[in-house]
Design a protein around this motif. Structure first.
Motif, PDB file in Angstrom:
ATOM      1  N   HIS A 275      34.421  37.716  45.596  1.00  0.00           N
ATOM      2  CA  HIS A 275      34.824  39.410  45.543  1.00  0.00           C
ATOM      3  C   HIS A 275      33.950  39.794  44.234  1.00  0.00           C
ATOM      4  O   HIS A 275      34.008  40.968  43.892  1.00  0.00           O
ATOM      5  CB  HIS A 275      36.237  39.640  45.139  1.00  0.00           C
ATOM      6  CG  HIS A 275      37.476  38.991  45.971  1.00  0.00           C
ATOM      7  ND1 HIS A 275      37.215  39.451  47.313  1.00  0.00           N
ATOM      8  CD2 HIS A 275      38.287  37.988  45.679  1.00  0.00           C
ATOM      9  CE1 HIS A 275      38.264  38.787  47.769  1.00  0.00           C
ATOM     10  NE2 HIS A 275      38.773  38.068  46.976  1.00  0.00           N
ATOM     11  N   THR A 298      34.192  43.995  44.720  1.00  0.00           N
ATOM     12  CA  THR A 298      34.154  44.348  46.400  1.00  0.00           C
ATOM     13  C   THR A 298      35.548  44.479  46.768  1.00  0.00           C
ATOM     14  O   THR A 298      35.586  44.918  47.961  1.00  0.00           O
ATOM     15  CB  THR A 298      33.151  43.327  46.971  1.00  0.00           C
ATOM     16  OG1 THR A 298      33.921  42.147  46.855  1.00  0.00           O
ATOM     17  CG2 THR A 298      32.068  43.448  46.600  1.00  0.00           C
ATOM     18  N   ASN A 299      36.480  43.676  46.260  1.00  0.00           N
ATOM     19  CA  ASN A 299      37.815  43.903  46.759  1.00  0.00           C
ATOM     20  C   ASN A 299      38.559  45.064  46.457  1.00  0.00           C
ATOM     21  O   ASN A 299      40.128  45.026  46.334  1.00  0.00           O
ATOM     22  CB  ASN A 299      38.596  42.587  46.431  1.00  0.00           C
ATOM     23  CG  ASN A 299      38.966  42.315  45.162  1.00  0.00           C
ATOM     24  OD1 ASN A 299      38.517  43.164  43.910  1.00  0.00           O
ATOM     25  ND2 ASN A 299      39.539  41.432  44.744  1.00  0.00           N
ATOM     26  N   LYS A 301      39.498  46.308  43.336  1.00  0.00           N
ATOM     27  CA  LYS A 301      40.293  46.068  42.066  1.00  0.00           C
ATOM     28  C   LYS A 301      39.453  46.721  40.781  1.00  0.00           C
ATOM     29  O   LYS A 301      39.717  46.265  39.598  1.00  0.00           O
ATOM     30  CB  LYS A 301      40.548  44.936  41.836  1.00  0.00           C
ATOM     31  CG  LYS A 301      41.898  44.113  42.801  1.00  0.00           C
ATOM     32  CD  LYS A 301      42.080  42.445  42.198  1.00  0.00           C
ATOM     33  CE  LYS A 301      43.226  42.328  43.132  1.00  0.00           C
ATOM     34  NZ  LYS A 301      43.638  40.811  42.913  1.00  0.00           N
ATOM     35  N   GLU A 349      32.418  50.379  42.766  1.00  0.00           N
ATOM     36  CA  GLU A 349      32.340  49.059  42.698  1.00  0.00           C
ATOM     37  C   GLU A 349      31.789  48.544  41.160  1.00  0.00           C
ATOM     38  O   GLU A 349      32.245  47.239  40.704  1.00  0.00           O
ATOM     39  CB  GLU A 349      31.782  48.212  43.779  1.00  0.00           C
ATOM     40  CG  GLU A 349      32.256  48.635  45.032  1.00  0.00           C
ATOM     41  CD  GLU A 349      31.495  47.752  46.256  1.00  0.00           C
ATOM     42  OE1 GLU A 349      32.121  47.609  47.163  1.00  0.00           O
ATOM     43  OE2 GLU A 349      30.496  47.332  45.861  1.00  0.00           O
TER      44      GLU A 349
END
Length: 378
Positions: A275, A298-299, A301, A349
């Motif tokens: 991630h 990338t997730n 968060k 991101e």
């Protein structure tokens, strides 16, 4: 464990304290506070380091960009192409001079201006390109210089984050960033790789006529006292800041090396986390001096991670949370969202972790474990 700081200027100062204090004392005792010997000596030393025929110190990095454009004789309405994903100063000076900013997308791997996007943005009104060596990594200057030559455009390098980086051309030659285009600029803001203890900046060029013009512009348009030959500004590096920069300049390569080593440790700790996308170095290792160490989460968060790090006394930064083309000051109906696909992704991101010369292994281990545990590896 020592307190983690985004930039540890106190720790860096301790290593050069004696030299800095002595230099500052010399300035105070001489009372040569403006345009004194320390400024001239720093100018010469920076010319030798960076490989520029002319270095013109000034008051800050934003002034450096503005003065460079003034020196080139750009006129209101001329179009200047630059990156959408950068600090506002780069586009701010274009607008201040009543030039027309043309923002384009960046590369997903390096975060630097995309040469293909530059090509698509060129019109008969285009007069200059401003590549930014973002976060310390050299932009693709081979491609940019080829485009500039083909279309007879000026290249103004924004080297505020890249001082000390090398660029390796396709023909095997190499050169410091900042002296590749027609003119280069930098900032000596305290957090920069080469930073003073206040504000400061400089302009680089190998063009004798341009250097002469710029020297007048920084000093109220004067080449002879009270003779104002061109429209100028008041933008001078003061002697106190020059003295500090002289103490730091011999250490710049060591500072950049320490940043690279810290970056290598960060990257190694994140290599198994699917991630997290770590910074990419294209070409030789010395093309990136890691002014910032910037991850992509990338997730989804990223924002939660920012809060989590702050709760664990780990400073971080989001550079940059809003694209320039969506900033109120720079919105323009010419811009289409589909032309900023990468920038619009990056602002959701990116996160920058502490990066400076004093980071130690214990701090890096704590930071990386905190990030990995929160983001999750699966």
């Amino acid at each position: 464990m020592k307190k983690i700081q985004m930039v540890d200027l106190q720790g860096q100062y301790q290593a050069i304290k004696e030299q800095v204090n002595q230099s500052l004392t010399e300035v105070i005792e001489s009372a040569a506070f403006v345009n004194g010997p320390q400024v001239h000596k720093f100018q010469e030393e920076l010319e030798n380091y960076i490989g520029a025929k002319h270095v013109i110190p000034c008051a800050n990095g934003t002034d450096a960009l503005q003065i460079a454009m003034m020196g080139l004789g750009l006129k209101p309405g001329d179009e200047v192409i630059t990156a959408d994903f950068t600090f506002a100063a780069t586009v701010e000076v274009i607008a201040l001079l009543q030039l027309t900013p043309v923002l384009v997308d960046v590369e997903k791997d390096t975060f630097n201006i995309d040469p293909e996007a530059i090509k698509k943005a060129i019109t008969p009104k285009t007069k200059a390109i401003v590549p930014v060596h973002l976060f310390g990594q050299a932009a693709n200057m081979d491609a940019i210089m080829e485009i500039a030559k083909e279309h007879n455009l000026y290249v103004i390098e924004d080297n505020a984050q890249g001082i000390g980086a090398n660029y390796h051309f396709k023909d095997g030659s190499s050169i410091k960033t900042g002296v590749i285009g027609d003119v280069g600029t930098t900032s000596f803001f305290p957090s920069k790789n080469l930073g003073c203890y206040g504000d400061g900046g400089a302009i680089f060029t190998n063009n004798d006529e341009l250097a002469y013009m710029i020297r007048g512009i920084v000093n109220h348009g004067m080449y002879e006292r009270y003779h104002h030959d061109v429209v100028g500004v008041n933008s001078r590096l003061d002697s106190m800041q020059a003295a500090i920069l002289r103490a730091k300049l011999p250490n710049l390569d060591a500072y950049n090396h320490a940043r690279k080593k810290a970056a290598e440790k960060y990257t190694a700790a994140f290599k198994d986390n699917k991630h997290i996308i770590t910074p990419v170095i294209l070409g030789e290792e010395d093309t990136h001096v890691f002014h910032q160490y910037t991850l992509r989460i990338t997730n989804g968060k990223r924002d939660a991670l920012v809060k989590h790090l702050q709760e664990n006394a780990i400073p971080c930064g989001v550079y940059y949370p809003i694209p320039l083309h969506l900033q109120k000051a720079y919105k323009d109906e010419r811009y289409k969202e589909e032309n900023f696909e990468v920038t619009n992704l990056l602002v959701k991101e990116v996160i920058s972790l502490p990066m400076h010369t004093e980071l130690d292994d214990e701090q890096i281990a704590f930071i990386t474990k905190t990030v990995n545990d929160f983001v999750g590896k699966n």
